[in-house]
Design an enzyme around this catalytic site. Structure first.
Site, PDB file in Angstrom:
ATOM      1  N   CYS A 340      17.056  -0.266 -13.853  1.00 21.91           N
ATOM      2  CA  CYS A 340      17.114  -0.786 -15.221  1.00 21.91           C
ATOM      3  C   CYS A 340      15.776  -1.902 -15.519  1.00 21.91           C
ATOM      4  O   CYS A 340      14.844  -1.573 -15.700  1.00 21.91           O
ATOM      5  CB  CYS A 340      18.674  -1.448 -15.340  1.00 21.91           C
ATOM      6  N   HIS A 434      22.411   2.377 -13.388  1.00 16.20           N
ATOM      7  CA  HIS A 434      23.218   1.484 -12.455  1.00 16.20           C
ATOM      8  C   HIS A 434      23.840   2.351 -11.668  1.00 16.20           C
ATOM      9  O   HIS A 434      24.552   3.524 -12.135  1.00 16.20           O
ATOM     10  CB  HIS A 434      24.021   0.305 -12.999  1.00 16.20           C
TER      11      HIS A 434
END
Length: 512
Positions: A340, A434
């Site tokens: 991310c 994630h």
């Protein structure tokens, strides 16, 4: 059985989250329809929940873990207000899963009526849907500077009429002073709801602790409901990365002849650090969080995790020498993973008029991509494949997106529609997803690849590690600790009947 309970703490990280989860697990095993609740959480560790309208929303990761303890899917109402700090002075406000504003300390008073109204409405819905609601406070109820307008600690208890227990971490020292002081700083109406205490993380002979517990009861008129022992295996699903030690978990011996050393950069605004917990469940994988460039030089795999402030944390990487250490690690032919915000830092350029408002800045230039930030936040669950056929599940929480890329680039993953996601370029890997390492087959494939790239030919991935099973063992351990070490009969009476009517006031208190 019906009612509710608030678990408050003498400090942050005193054990509120795990005690709440343990009580939830105990009640769930007793056949009680129980739900968790935290009116307001401040954390950059969040989970993605699909709301009733089908859109993804965020709640604190601890509440997702507590939901699992109750045998429930996560629900946006379990954590109606989530504050995600982007700096020391501001936080993104997530209301019932949706990012609605950015708040400073000065604007909190203006927003608080809306936040408390939303929280109280969510609690009312949960009380009508479940037999019992176990609430977790935030910080400490003795933060008297924040008592006016409080809706997460004693303000919540007063609103709901819930009895409250205060948990203190004896490992920090001064637990008796912290418990007594917490009670004595509260105004009379708040003290009337504090029913007793729980001691957390005790190591040693209970006989040596007993005189202190007796004195605390004499001084306060309130019992200690139990003493929870130190448990080394309680480290999964940390609410805050600061709860981690330097090494995650208790690494088991290698399945092969060599260890794999993983260094995770502890960014100032690290987000969803829980991504690397699944790596730490694997035998022979040593995962540590670090801010030392020398430790990156010694690592086999370096991970740049998520960040709530990508551009600011990238600047910090450069200031501390960590950026040079990351580049040198890659130049030495050893693997790097960005997740991310960490993935975004690997770009050639980052265009950010949203989060940092610094415009265009240079990235680390380790991947042939550019990142652009959009005011619309991407929050969704994700599923797809890796390495052609390995199933992968995860979730996305980010403002930045890949706006330019090398057309010949190789995706790390593919989503369910077959579109590429993330990138692999030599030893450098990146993804916006994630939670991918909770997919066992993908985790094994990635660790095997990382070991080969790092030259750890003696490392072998264990064939049967299950992250889901590890999480369930943790939740069962929490339930076991509550059943074995707390007075559950007294807790049951407390939940059903509320606080005792004859609890004494302990001066000096604070004027109401």
């Amino acid at each position: 059985m019906s009612g509710g309970l608030l678990v408050a703490g003498t400090t942050s990280d005193a054990g509120k989250s795990v005690l709440t989860a343990g009580i939830c697990r105990w009640l769930h095993r007793e056949g009680v329809r129980v739900a968790p609740f935290k009116a307001q959480n401040m954390s950059n560790n969040s989970a993605v929940v699909v709301g009733p309208d089908g859109r993804g929303g965020e709640i604190g990761r601890a509440q997702a873990m507590q939901a699992a303890a109750c045998g429930l899917a996560p629900d946006l109402r379990f954590n109606p207000v989530l504050l995600k700090p982007g700096s020391d002075l501001s936080s993104q406000v997530v209301l019932l899963g949706e990012a609605v504003d950015t708040m400073t300390a000065g604007s909190f008073r203006t927003l608080r009526p809306r936040l408390s109204e939303t929280a109280y409405a969510a609690l009312a819905e949960l009380r009508s849907a479940y037999d019992v609601v176990i609430c977790e406070g935030a910080g400490s109820p003795a933060e008297i500077n924040l008592r006016d307008g409080d809706y997460v600690n004693m303000g919540l208890a007063r609103h709901a009429g819930f009895p409250t227990i205060v948990v203190g971490d004896i490992d920090r020292g001064g637990v008796f002073a912290a418990m007594f002081g917490t009670l004595a700083l509260l105004e009379p109406a708040d003290q009337a709801l504090i029913a007793g205490f729980v001691v957390n993380k005790f190591r040693g002979d209970l006989g040596l602790l007993a005189p202190g517990l007796d004195s605390l009861r004499q001084l306060t008129g309130r019992p200690t409901y139990g003493v929870l022992p130190w448990a080394l295996d309680l480290w999964l699903d940390a609410e805050d990365s600061l709860a981690y030690g330097r090494v995650l978990g208790r690494p088991a011996a290698p399945h092969g002849t060599e260890w794999l050393d993983v260094a995770v950069v502890r960014l100032p605004r690290i987000s969803n650090a829980t991504d690397v917990e699944a790596l730490a469940t694997e035998p022979g994988v040593r995962v540590r969080l670090t801010v030392e460039p020398a430790e990156l030089a010694a690592a086999d795999l370096v991970v740049l995790p998520g960040s709530k402030s990508t551009v600011a944390d990238l600047a910090w990487l450069r200031e501390t020498g960590l950026a040079d250490a990351v580049t040198a690690h890659v130049a030495a032919g050893r693997p790097l993973l960005g997740i991310c915000g960490g993935f975004q830092m690997l770009a050639r350029a980052i265009h950010d008029p949203v989060e940092s408002r610094r415009g265009s800045v240079d990235g680390l230039g380790l991947l042939p991509i550019e990142i652009t930030f959009d005011p619309r936040k991407t929050v969704r669950q994700a599923a797809g494949t890796a390495a052609g056929e390995l199933p992968v599940r995860g979730y996305e929480i980010h403002h930045g997106y890949v706006s330019a890329t090398d057309p010949e680039s190789t995706p790390l993953l593919h989503d369910a529609a077959g579109a590429g996601e993330g990138m692999v370029s030599g030893v450098v890997h990146g993804t916006h997803w994630h939670g991918t390492f909770e997919s066992d087959e993908f985790r094994r494939w990635f660790l095997d690849r990382a070991a080969r790239l790092a030259g750890r030919t003696g490392f072998r991935v264990a064939p049967d590690t299950s992250f889901a099973a590890a999480r369930e063992r943790t939740l069962d351990l929490l339930g076991d600790l509550v059943e074995e070490h707390l007075d559950t009969a007294a807790l049951r009476r407390l939940v059903e009947s509320g606080p005792p009517a004859d609890l004494p006031f302990i001066p000096p208190g604070v004027p109401g």
